[in-house]
Design a protein around this motif. Structure first.
Motif, PDB file in Angstrom:
ATOM      1  N   SER A 269       0.826  -1.212   0.000  1.00 38.74           N
ATOM      2  CA  SER A 269       0.000   0.000   0.000  1.00 38.74           C
ATOM      3  C   SER A 269       0.855   1.255   0.000  1.00 38.74           C
ATOM      4  N   SER A 286      -3.835  -0.814  -0.979  1.00 37.62           N
ATOM      5  CA  SER A 286      -4.677   0.381  -0.921  1.00 37.62           C
ATOM      6  C   SER A 286      -3.843   1.652  -0.943  1.00 37.62           C
ATOM      7  N   TYR A 287      -4.552   2.766  -1.145  1.00 35.34           N
ATOM      8  CA  TYR A 287      -3.962   4.094  -1.034  1.00 35.34           C
ATOM      9  C   TYR A 287      -4.704   4.853   0.062  1.00 35.34           C
ATOM     10  N   THR A 292      -6.296  11.713   6.654  1.00 36.21           N
ATOM     11  CA  THR A 292      -7.155  10.554   6.888  1.00 36.21           C
ATOM     12  C   THR A 292      -6.803   9.901   8.215  1.00 36.21           C
ATOM     13  N   THR A 303      -8.549  -0.273  -1.801  1.00 42.64           N
ATOM     14  CA  THR A 303      -9.369   0.937  -1.678  1.00 42.64           C
ATOM     15  C   THR A 303      -8.494   2.177  -1.722  1.00 42.64           C
ATOM     16  N   GLU A 304      -9.038   3.272  -2.260  1.00 42.38           N
ATOM     17  CA  GLU A 304      -8.404   4.581  -2.213  1.00 42.38           C
ATOM     18  C   GLU A 304      -9.247   5.488  -1.319  1.00 42.38           C
ATOM     19  N   ILE A 305      -8.611   6.118  -0.338  1.00 43.75           N
ATOM     20  CA  ILE A 305      -9.350   6.962   0.596  1.00 43.75           C
ATOM     21  C   ILE A 305      -8.477   8.124   1.021  1.00 43.75           C
ATOM     22  N   GLU A 306      -9.082   9.307   1.155  1.00 44.63           N
ATOM     23  CA  GLU A 306      -8.362  10.470   1.654  1.00 44.63           C
ATOM     24  C   GLU A 306      -9.349  11.454   2.272  1.00 44.63           C
ATOM     25  N   ARG A 320     -13.196   2.943  -5.224  1.00 42.47           N
ATOM     26  CA  ARG A 320     -12.512   3.985  -5.988  1.00 42.47           C
ATOM     27  C   ARG A 320     -13.465   5.176  -6.109  1.00 42.47           C
ATOM     28  N   ARG A 321     -13.213   6.324  -5.572  1.00 46.73           N
ATOM     29  CA  ARG A 321     -12.354   6.635  -4.458  1.00 46.73           C
ATOM     30  C   ARG A 321     -13.226   7.226  -3.384  1.00 46.73           C
ATOM     31  N   ARG A 323     -13.729   9.956  -0.359  1.00 47.10           N
ATOM     32  CA  ARG A 323     -13.189  11.250   0.039  1.00 47.10           C
ATOM     33  C   ARG A 323     -14.257  12.007   0.833  1.00 47.10           C
ATOM     34  N   SER A 335     -17.596  -2.504  -3.024  1.00 40.06           N
ATOM     35  CA  SER A 335     -18.000  -2.076  -4.363  1.00 40.06           C
ATOM     36  C   SER A 335     -19.081  -3.005  -4.896  1.00 40.06           C
TER      37      SER A 335
END
Length: 357
Positions: A269, A286-287, A292, A303-306, A320-321, A323, A335
């Motif tokens: 990740s 993941s990102y 976060t 998963t991408e999360i910020e 994806r994604r 926020r 998903s």
């Protein structure tokens, strides 16, 4: 001098999170907002704290989280409030606990960067009947608002005025001598059916009491809604110290100010700070982007999360994604399976149509 911390509100603006947990316990940088309040009070030199709580599970959760206050260097007494009938009502029910002591009243969902130690020192030295903290806000209609004269003295207060006379909002910290007890007994409920602390302070002003103010320029947040929670999380994460107590494998990247707590695992990740990964959390393929907070025992897979807060035991998979989000305890977000896309058309003769593929 004592402190009175108000933690009895229902937190309607943070629902559905507050259906199952008090708003004061929603974490910022993986620590409940109420903890920041109690730590601030302890730094000001006050050790006796009364916490006003509601009834039911929210009061039980707060008592379980804070205990007797020993962990904060405090002695905590819990004061039940049967219904949230206003800030001045909280002072009214705390009368026996407060006695004839001066006290600071601190809203348990507020955050004051820089703390209250300096205002408390000034209040103890000068002992005005009341001292309020103010800050400039872009939309005063959402707050209690103070009107000052040209010398900076408080001459009037309004609660959530439709036509504010100034942009000076009351921060959720108030300092009082016992004179306020007469004021809260003298006022009547507002149109909202609540005993407003602004009315009590106005009564003190009209009665010739000494009411002073300090305008703070540092960061202040009332964490009553999701955007404010996320903004406060951003502000607190800006100041974290990076450290890694969990494990990060060779296929992962950790960039910037990132705190990875004990027993957390990061596999394949990329984590870009400022960010915090809680105890026992697992981040895989993941990102996790800036600002976060991933709480304890969460799983973040593919998963991408910020710019988000994820509460403990939540699981995010294949997204994806994500926020600007606040995700509750033990929530599961996955998903949807892909389905063939199609377009249904009924076209007349000689039609021309463009469809994005």
């Amino acid at each position: 001098m004592k402190a009175l911390v108000l933690s009895g509100g229902s937190g309607t603006r943070l629902r559905p999170i507050t259906h199952t947990s008090p708003k004061q316990l929603v974490p910022v940088a993986n620590k409940p907002v109420l903890y920041y309040v109690l730590e601030d009070i302890a730094r000001s030199g006050i050790t006796e704290v009364g916490i006003v709580v509601g009834v039911g599970h929210s009061a039980d959760e707060i008592q379980n989280a804070v205990g007797d206050g020993f962990a904060f260097g405090l002695r905590v007494t819990y004061l039940p409030q049967m219904a949230p009938l206003g800030l001045a009502h909280a002072v009214l029910i705390a009368r026996d606990y407060l006695g004839d002591d001066d006290f600071v009243m601190y809203l348990g969902d507020n955050f004051v960067l820089g703390g209250i130690a300096e205002p408390v020192r000034g209040f103890r030295a000068d002992r005005p009947d009341a001292h309020i903290l103010l800050t400039r806000v872009p939309d005063p209609t959402a707050f209690g608002v103070a009107e000052l004269d040209r010398h900076g003295r408080v001459v009037g207060l309004e609660e959530k005025p439709k036509q504010p006379r100034s942009d000076m909002a009351l921060v959720g910290v108030y300092l009082f001598t016992p004179a306020v007890h007469e004021a809260v007994r003298a006022i009547e409920p507002s149109w909202r059916g609540e005993l407003e602390i602004t009315h009590a302070i106005q009564w003190l002003i009209d009665s010739g009491h000494d009411v002073r103010s300090t305008v703070i320029t540092g960061y202040w947040k009332d964490t009553g809604n999701v955007p404010d929670m996320l903004e406060l999380n951003r502000s607190v994460l800006e100041g974290i110290e990076p450290r890694t107590e969990g494990s990060v494998d060779a296929d992962s990247q950790v960039i910037g100010r990132v705190r990875i707590e004990a027993d957390a695992e990061v596999h394949g990740s990329r984590i870009v700070g400022p960010a915090v990964i809680g105890v026992g959390a697992v981040i895989r393929d993941s990102y996790v982007g800036p600002y976060t907070s991933i709480s304890d025992n969460c799983r973040i897979d593919d998963t991408e999360i910020e710019f988000s807060i994820v509460l403990r035991d939540a699981h995010l998979y294949g997204l994806r994604r994500v926020r600007d989000s606040l995700i509750g305890r033990s929530a599961t977000v996955t998903s949807m399976p892909r389905i063939p896309s199609s377009n249904r058309l009924v076209l007349g003769d000689h039609s021309e149509v463009q469809i994005s593929s």
